[in-house]
Design a protein around this motif. Structure first.
Motif, PDB file in Angstrom:
ATOM      1  N   ARG A  40      -6.735   4.014 -12.905  1.00 40.59           N
ATOM      2  CA  ARG A  40      -6.928   5.409 -12.512  1.00 40.59           C
ATOM      3  C   ARG A  40      -5.675   6.224 -12.796  1.00 40.59           C
ATOM      4  O   ARG A  40      -5.754   7.396 -13.155  1.00 40.59           O
ATOM      5  CB  ARG A  40      -7.277   5.490 -11.020  1.00 40.59           C
ATOM      6  N   LYS A  41      -4.509   5.580 -12.650  1.00 42.19           N
ATOM      7  CA  LYS A  41      -3.243   6.288 -12.853  1.00 42.19           C
ATOM      8  C   LYS A  41      -2.892   6.427 -14.329  1.00 42.19           C
ATOM      9  O   LYS A  41      -2.473   7.486 -14.782  1.00 42.19           O
ATOM     10  CB  LYS A  41      -2.120   5.539 -12.120  1.00 42.19           C
ATOM     11  N   ASN A  46      -6.451   0.649  -9.432  1.00 42.93           N
ATOM     12  CA  ASN A  46      -5.523   1.743  -9.141  1.00 42.93           C
ATOM     13  C   ASN A  46      -4.682   2.089 -10.359  1.00 42.93           C
ATOM     14  O   ASN A  46      -4.438   3.258 -10.654  1.00 42.93           O
ATOM     15  CB  ASN A  46      -4.615   1.366  -7.970  1.00 42.93           C
ATOM     16  N   GLN A  92       0.845  -1.185   0.000  1.00 44.66           N
ATOM     17  CA  GLN A  92       0.000   0.000   0.000  1.00 44.66           C
ATOM     18  C   GLN A  92       0.883   1.238   0.000  1.00 44.66           C
ATOM     19  O   GLN A  92       1.831   1.341   0.786  1.00 44.66           O
ATOM     20  CB  GLN A  92      -0.900   0.001   1.241  1.00 44.66           C
ATOM     21  N   MET A  93       0.570   2.182  -0.897  1.00 43.86           N
ATOM     22  CA  MET A  93       1.247   3.462  -0.927  1.00 43.86           C
ATOM     23  C   MET A  93       0.206   4.552  -0.768  1.00 43.86           C
ATOM     24  O   MET A  93      -1.002   4.286  -0.818  1.00 43.86           O
ATOM     25  CB  MET A  93       2.033   3.628  -2.236  1.00 43.86           C
ATOM     26  N   GLN A  94       0.642   5.776  -0.604  1.00 52.33           N
ATOM     27  CA  GLN A  94      -0.303   6.878  -0.411  1.00 52.33           C
ATOM     28  C   GLN A  94      -1.240   7.026  -1.597  1.00 52.33           C
ATOM     29  O   GLN A  94      -2.423   7.304  -1.432  1.00 52.33           O
ATOM     30  CB  GLN A  94       0.460   8.186  -0.176  1.00 52.33           C
ATOM     31  N   GLU A  95      -0.707   6.816  -2.809  1.00 55.60           N
ATOM     32  CA  GLU A  95      -1.507   7.011  -4.014  1.00 55.60           C
ATOM     33  C   GLU A  95      -2.110   5.714  -4.546  1.00 55.60           C
ATOM     34  O   GLU A  95      -2.558   5.654  -5.679  1.00 55.60           O
ATOM     35  CB  GLU A  95      -0.665   7.677  -5.110  1.00 55.60           C
ATOM     36  N   GLY A  96      -2.139   4.679  -3.728  1.00 56.28           N
ATOM     37  CA  GLY A  96      -2.734   3.408  -4.154  1.00 56.28           C
ATOM     38  C   GLY A  96      -1.812   2.242  -3.839  1.00 56.28           C
ATOM     39  O   GLY A  96      -0.898   2.361  -3.028  1.00 56.28           O
ATOM     40  N   THR A  97      -2.055   1.122  -4.508  1.00 56.11           N
ATOM     41  CA  THR A  97      -1.232  -0.061  -4.276  1.00 56.11           C
ATOM     42  C   THR A  97      -0.213  -0.221  -5.394  1.00 56.11           C
ATOM     43  O   THR A  97      -0.378   0.313  -6.492  1.00 56.11           O
ATOM     44  CB  THR A  97      -2.096  -1.327  -4.210  1.00 56.11           C
ATOM     45  N   THR A  98       0.832  -0.962  -5.094  1.00 58.26           N
ATOM     46  CA  THR A  98       1.796  -1.351  -6.116  1.00 58.26           C
ATOM     47  C   THR A  98       2.123  -2.819  -5.903  1.00 58.26           C
ATOM     48  O   THR A  98       2.197  -3.297  -4.774  1.00 58.26           O
ATOM     49  CB  THR A  98       3.068  -0.476  -6.058  1.00 58.26           C
ATOM     50  N   ARG A 123       8.478   2.548  -9.314  1.00 55.22           N
ATOM     51  CA  ARG A 123       7.459   2.665  -8.274  1.00 55.22           C
ATOM     52  C   ARG A 123       7.624   1.549  -7.243  1.00 55.22           C
ATOM     53  O   ARG A 123       7.486   1.770  -6.042  1.00 55.22           O
ATOM     54  CB  ARG A 123       6.076   2.629  -8.919  1.00 55.22           C
TER      55      ARG A 123
END
Length: 234
Positions: A210-211, A207, A63-69, A122
């Motif tokens: 969306r990116k 995610n 989990q990251m601030q702008e979504g998952t990786t 990322r």
């Protein structure tokens, strides 16, 4: 119910909890969550890089601030932490380290896929943030092509075939992390990773869309379930 019975039931419950946790984590090595290329990478890594100097983790969603990786593999070792992106492709590959997309040519048909070096940036950043007690340069990006693809351009730095990947890792022979710290790194990553599930994959894909926007019409590669149509942004 006497005291001995209560203690026995509590012990049995604790054992069951530990077994359940272990079974859940063991899914990280399950073929159902790996495509063919990832399975080949796991086989080679386990054949050449063993504990306690190395610890391989697979299919890690963070989990990251702008979504998952979603990271294909992380090889934690005394010689560095290697964040690995695999690509199982055939045909001709035209690559440029500075371009956003690369090209695959098979039977005169061209397909584009995301530059895996950019893709792994990322992943590396997510691992660096979690392992912030390590110098950032100890977390290294590695891209591995596991299929029969042939590069028709110069192979960019940090990109390897499977045999070259083994040579590359062996080339890091200077101890930079103690065995105890390796175990601590693994514990931090295991604690932070999201549980492996179909829902985790779906959330990650959403995610990405969306990116990056909708994926190209022709997907590249295969889903981790082994079925055709894996999202090309993965």
């Amino acid at each position: 119910m006497n005291t001995s019975t209560i203690v026995l039931l509590g012990f049995v419950g604790l054992v069951g909890l530990v077994i359940g946790f272990a079974m859940g984590r063991s899914q990280s090595a399950s073929p159902s969550f790996q495509n063919q290329g990832e399975a080949r990478l796991v086989h080679e890594a386990r054949a050449h890089f063993a504990a306690p100097d190395y610890h391989l983790m697979n299919h890690i969603t963070l989990q990251m601030q702008e979504g998952t990786t979603q990271v294909d593999h992380i090889l934690v070792s005394r010689f560095g932490v290697f964040v690995i992106e695999t690509k199982h492709l055939n045909g001709w590959i035209f690559a440029n380290a500075k371009q956003a997309t690369w090209t695959q040519v098979m039977f005169q048909k061209k397909s584009q896929f995301q530059n895996p070096i950019f893709q792994n940036f990322r992943h590396v950043r997510a691992v660096q943030e979690l392992l912030d007690f390590l110098p950032a340069d100890l977390v290294k990006s590695v891209v591995v092509f596991t299929g029969d693809a042939e590069f028709k351009t110069e192979v960019p730095p940090g990109v390897f075939t499977l045999p070259k990947f083994v040579e590359h890792i062996r080339g890091h022979a200077t101890e930079a992390i103690s065995v105890n710290r390796v175990q601590f790194c693994v514990g931090r990553l295991e604690t932070a990773r999201l549980a492996i599930s179909k829902e985790t994959d779906i959330e990650h894909v959403e995610n990405l869309h969306r990116k990056h926007g909708p994926p190209p019409i022709r997907s590249v590669g295969r889903m981790r379930s082994g079925k055709p149509g894996r999202d090309p942004w993965l």
